[in-house]
Structures are given as structure tokens and as C-alpha cells.
Design a protein around this motif. Structure first.
Motif, PDB file in Angstrom:
ATOM      1  N   TRP A 313      -0.481  -6.040   4.450  1.00  0.00           N
ATOM      2  CA  TRP A 313      -0.135  -6.756   3.210  1.00  0.00           C
ATOM      3  C   TRP A 313       1.398  -7.515   3.248  1.00  0.00           C
ATOM      4  O   TRP A 313       2.208  -6.685   3.957  1.00  0.00           O
ATOM      5  CB  TRP A 313      -0.240  -5.963   2.022  1.00  0.00           C
ATOM      6  N   ASP A 314       1.230  -8.946   2.792  1.00  0.00           N
ATOM      7  CA  ASP A 314       2.578  -9.308   2.572  1.00  0.00           C
ATOM      8  C   ASP A 314       3.199  -9.220   1.457  1.00  0.00           C
ATOM      9  O   ASP A 314       4.212  -9.676   1.110  1.00  0.00           O
ATOM     10  CB  ASP A 314       2.779 -10.683   3.337  1.00  0.00           C
ATOM     11  N   ASN A 315       2.481  -8.334   0.322  1.00  0.00           N
ATOM     12  CA  ASN A 315       3.235  -8.202  -0.858  1.00  0.00           C
ATOM     13  C   ASN A 315       3.879  -7.019  -0.982  1.00  0.00           C
ATOM     14  O   ASN A 315       3.103  -5.940  -1.107  1.00  0.00           O
ATOM     15  CB  ASN A 315       2.061  -8.448  -1.907  1.00  0.00           C
ATOM     16  N   PHE A 316       5.242  -7.013  -1.027  1.00  0.00           N
ATOM     17  CA  PHE A 316       6.042  -5.675  -0.913  1.00  0.00           C
ATOM     18  C   PHE A 316       5.619  -4.648  -2.064  1.00  0.00           C
ATOM     19  O   PHE A 316       5.249  -3.559  -1.855  1.00  0.00           O
ATOM     20  CB  PHE A 316       7.560  -5.856  -0.782  1.00  0.00           C
ATOM     21  N   PRO A 317       5.719  -5.379  -3.234  1.00  0.00           N
ATOM     22  CA  PRO A 317       5.552  -4.384  -4.537  1.00  0.00           C
ATOM     23  C   PRO A 317       4.212  -3.940  -4.627  1.00  0.00           C
ATOM     24  O   PRO A 317       3.875  -2.711  -4.948  1.00  0.00           O
ATOM     25  CB  PRO A 317       5.841  -5.428  -5.805  1.00  0.00           C
ATOM     26  N   ALA A 318       3.111  -4.627  -4.197  1.00  0.00           N
ATOM     27  CA  ALA A 318       1.651  -4.151  -3.989  1.00  0.00           C
ATOM     28  C   ALA A 318       1.599  -2.854  -2.921  1.00  0.00           C
ATOM     29  O   ALA A 318       0.803  -1.998  -3.529  1.00  0.00           O
ATOM     30  CB  ALA A 318       0.816  -5.190  -3.570  1.00  0.00           C
TER      31      ALA A 318
END
Length: 488
Positions: A313-318
Motif C-alpha cells: 500500500w502507498d497509504n502510510f497511516p493505513a
């Protein structure tokens, strides 16, 4: 015949305590039986969503079953597991006794040591180590995202077959699991009550993401798994899935009395466990298949390791949130199914020297020393491990259920079960070794393990728990009837 729940009186409890039994082995009185259906509903639901379970689903897709069939097989498996857990938990909820005493009521006070060792020391400690290792992989990714340089510590240096970052992550996660183990069931109840809603929010979000990026349910259900090498009948494929799920629950299922001893009633544990497992697995069946296949479609690579999908994924918080929840679910699973039962069983094996907390410490140290990362060196390791656990504990479960329901007719004499060591107990039905139970267990164990060593019997190892359970039940009933006729 209807059997009502029995609550030990304060006077009876004092008498049993005077015989030298510690608090962990004594039957729970009414004041300590405080778990209701809600507690049991949440107890197991969080344990379903762990890393080895997701890995196993990826393996099921390689059996040649369609994605829809994998989902259906998982739901059927949940019904079977729920039935097993509920029925085997009746002894604990009706009499308030832990697994160690449940074993004694079946195998005798001496005979209970071997099956207790198999469940509490072999299965539980091995599972505890394996779950710690799989959880540490998630922790490793999590730390690496926050501090990329951590993954470079030590370069290519390996210690006992594991990298320095891997060893640090394993040790840290192991310590956290040990701490939860020391807290016992009370801490666990509070932990799971908070964790369960979070699990379904996060994994629900992952499923929605996978559904969206895959282009809907159509592409997911029509996905053609590449690399299927086994050609099996769909019915046998279902049996393999059911067996694998049973093997996952073989250890907590055998010792479920450690949890049902705290039930307010048999009805409460039966309703809670059944709903929790069936609803939990129905959701897991959909989520796991959608996430694994949806992620594979999106990244155009067949990826059955859910951690690798999250890592892309490229969504760090996720990423941080998903990995954190996986870590928490692993802790929940490890506590309920492994470290708590292991500690109780060590207490039962050495009641004068080991209490619950010492049991947690000893089991935890052993789980580290066996180097569980060695159990996961190749892709087939998890299935070999599951089949072996199923082969070992399936016969024990078969004998336990058969003895309680068909031989003992759901009756247990607590005064005799908690025998006075200062008296002559030779005529006590729970004294010594139940030879018929031992013979049935050992013969069924050898049969269920035979597929591991004899290639022509490979099919047996694929359904080892089912074979061991059925064989032990039939053999034990046969020996009991033969013994009765001989005595007549």
C-alpha cells in the motif's frame, strides 16, 4: 437424559482445597463463574483473524476449489468447530472444572499426564512460538515503515537462522505476549472486548478496498488460481479445509474447559461460542478471499501473504493501522489458545512446584528456545504443522467426548475426581490409568500420523484430525463394550 449445571458449595470447596489442590485446579464456585454469552461471543471472534489463518486460506485456493467453494467450506468448517467447542466445553460449564481435571475424569489421574503434555506442552508451546513469529513479521514491517534503517541493522548477519532485526522484533513481540499471559483471563476479557470491534472495522475496510480495486465481486469469484498442482475431488477438498480449520482449533478445542469453567451456565457458553464462531468465520470467509484475491488482481501478482499485500500500500497511516490490528489479533489468539492453556497444564503436571505464573514463564521460555522461525522455512510448513497438531489432538478429543457422553453418561463425581492423596484410592474410578482410553488414543494417533511417513497413506495426513477423532471414538466404544461383556 437432562443434566443440570452443578455449582460446588463453599463447604465442598474448602474440603477439596484441604486435599492440596491449588486454586487453578479447583472447581469454580458461583462467584467466579462470571462469563456470559457476550464474553464467549467476543472471546473467539478476534482469534479468527490472525496471520496463519490468512496464510491457510491462500493454501486452500491452491487445492483447486473455486473462491466461492473456499468461502462455503470455511463456513461449514465454522459450524463443525462451533459444535466441537460447545460440546467439549459442557464438562467445564456444568461442573466448573478446568481442562486438567476434565482429562483426569477421562484418562485417570496418572493417565491424564500424557494427553495433558501433548496439548499443554507440545501443541500449545509450539503454537505460541509460531504465532509469536508470524506476529513479529508484522511488527518488522511496521517498524520498517516508521524507521527504514532498522531493517539494515547487522547487515547480512544471521543469529540462529534469523536476522538481527527479525530477532529484535520477535523478542519484543514475545515479551508483549508473555505480559498478556501473566494477566490471565481477566485481562484477556477486557482486551478482546476492545479489540473485536476494531478488528471488524479495519478488516471490513480492507475488504472494501480489495472489492473496489478488483472491480467488484465478479472478477474475484471468477479468479483462476495459477499453479494448482493437485487434482482432487471437490468433496475431499471440502474435507481438507474442514480438517485444517479443526486443526487450527484442535488445541483450544481440547482444553476449552479452561474457559467454560467460568461460564454462568452451559447455555451461555453454548450460545456465545456458537454465534461467535459461526458469524466470525462467515465474515472471515468473505473478507479473507476478497482481500487475498482482490489484492492479487490489483497488483497483478498472485500474493497469498496478507502482510505483503498491506506492505504494498502507498497509504502510510493505513499500513500502520492494519499491521497494528494484526499484531493485536495475534496476541489475542496466542493468549486464549496457547499460553493460558500451557500454563494451566504445567500447573496440573507439577501442582506442588508450579503455579499459573510460573507456568507462563516456563512455557514462554521454551517457546523461544525452540526457534519457531525454523518452523516456517518453506511454504508447506504451516500445513505440515497443522496436520501434525490435528493428528496428535484429534484422538484425544475423540476419547474425551466419547467418555463423557457415552461412557460416563454426563456424570462426574467431584469428591472422587479430587481424590484425597492421603487415602487408598485404588477403587476410585479416576485413579491410575484408563487403559481403554489409552489404547484407543495411541492406536488412533498412530493411524492419523501414518500419512506423514507412508506415501500411499498421504490422504490420511490431509484429514488427520478427522481420522484420529473418528478412529479413537470407535475404538474406545468398542473396547468399552468388549470390557463390559468380559466382566459379565
Amino acid at each position: 437424559m437432562e443434566v443440570n449445571d452443578y455449582h460446588v458449595s463453599p463447604t465442598e470447596l474448602q474440603q477439596l482445597e484441604k486435599r492440596g489442590y491449588n486454586q487453578d485446579l479447583l472447581p469454580k464456585d458461583e462467584t467466579k463463574r462470571n462469563m456470559d454469552a457476550k464474553n464467549y461471543f467476543t472471546l473467539w471472534m478476534g482469534s479468527i483473524h490472525n496471520i496463519p489463518n490468512y496464510t491457510a486460506v491462500g493454501g486452500f485456493l491452491f487445492l483447486g476449489l473455486s473462491p466461492l467453494n473456499v468461502m462455503l467450506a470455511l463456513i461449514i468448517s465454522a459450524v463443525v468447530v462451533a459444535g466441537f467447542m460447545t460440546v467439549n466445553g459442557v464438562v467445564g460449564s456444568r461442573f466448573g472444572i478446568p481442562f486438567a481435571m476434565h482429562l483426569r475424569s477421562t484418562y485417570g489421574n496418572v493417565g491424564a499426564k500424557l494427553p495433558g503434555f501433548l496439548r499443554g506442552c507440545v501443541a500449545a508451546i509450539a503454537w505460541f512460538g509460531l504465532q509469536n513469529y508470524t506476529g513479529s513479521l508484522a511488527l518488522l514491517i511496521l517498524i520498517g515503515k516508521i524507521w527504514p534503517g532498522f531493517l539494515e541493522l547487522g547487515g547480512d548477519t544471521m543469529i540462529l537462522g534469523i536476522s538481527i532485526p527479525g530477532l529484535i522484533a520477535f523478542t519484543a513481540f514475545w515479551l508483549l505476549n508473555v505480559a498478556i499471559g501473566f494477566g490471565g483471563g481477566n485481562i484477556l476479557n477486557k482486551f478482546t472486548a476492545i479489540l473485536t470491534p476494531l478488528i471488524y472495522i479495519v478488516f471490513g475496510g480492507m475488504a472494501i478496498w480489495a472489492f473496489t480495486v478488483a472491480g467488484g465481486m465478479g472478477p474475484i469469484l471468477s479468479y483462476d488460481t495459477v499453479g494448482v498442482t493437485r487434482s482432487i475431488h471437490p468433496l475431499f477438498g471440502y474435507l481438507m479445509v474442514i480438517n485444517s480449520v479443526l486443526a487450527v482449533w484442535a488445541a483450544p478445542g481440547a482444553s476449552v474447559s479452561d474457559f467454560t469453567q467460568n461460564a454462568k451456565s452451559t447455555k451461555q457458553q453454548a450460545v456465545g461460542q456458537t454465534l461467535g464462531l459461526v458469524i466470525g468465520y462467515a465474515i472471515f470467509a468473505i473478507f479473507s478471499v476478497v482481500i487475498l484475491i482482490g489484492g492479487s488482481i490489483h497488483y497483478d501478482i498472485q500474493e497469498w501473504n496478507v502482510l505483503n499485500i498491506i506492505d504494498r500500500w502507498d497509504n502510510f497511516p493505513a499500513i500502520i493501522l492494519a499491521m497494528a490490528v494484526f499484531l493485536l489479533t495475534t496476541i489475542s489468539t496466542n493468549a486464549t489458545g496457547n499460553i493460558i492453556p500451557a500454563a494451566y497444564q504445567l500447573t496440573a503436571l507439577f501442582p506442588k512446584k508450579i503455579n499459573y505464573k510460573k507456568g507462563v514463564l516456563i512455557a514462554s521460555i521454551i517457546s523461544f528456545v525452540i526457534m519457531p522461525w525454523k518452523l516456517m522455512e518453506n511454504a508447506d510448513s504451516i500445513f505440515i504443522f497443522l496436520n501434525t497438531i490435528g493428528a496428535v489432538l484429534g484422538p484425544v478429543a475423540g476419547v474425551m467426548l466419547t467418555h463423557y457422553f457415552f461412557v460416563n453418561k454426563q456424570q462426574i463425581d467431584l469428591d472422587k475426581l479430587y481424590m484425597d492423596p492421603t487415602k487408598n484410592n485404588k477403587n476410585n474410578q479416576y485413579h491410575g490409568i484408563n487403559r481403554q482410553a489409552y489404547i484407543a488414543t495411541i492406536v488412533a494417533l498412530l493411524l492419523s500420523l501414518s500419512g506423514q511417513f507412508i506415501s500411499s497413506l498421504k490422504m490420511i495426513s490431509d484429514i488427520s484430525w478427522l481420522v484420529g477423532f473418528a478412529a479413537a471414538s470407535i475404538i474406545y466404544l468398542g473396547l468399552q463394550k468388549f470390557s463390559t461383556k468380559t466382566n459379565d
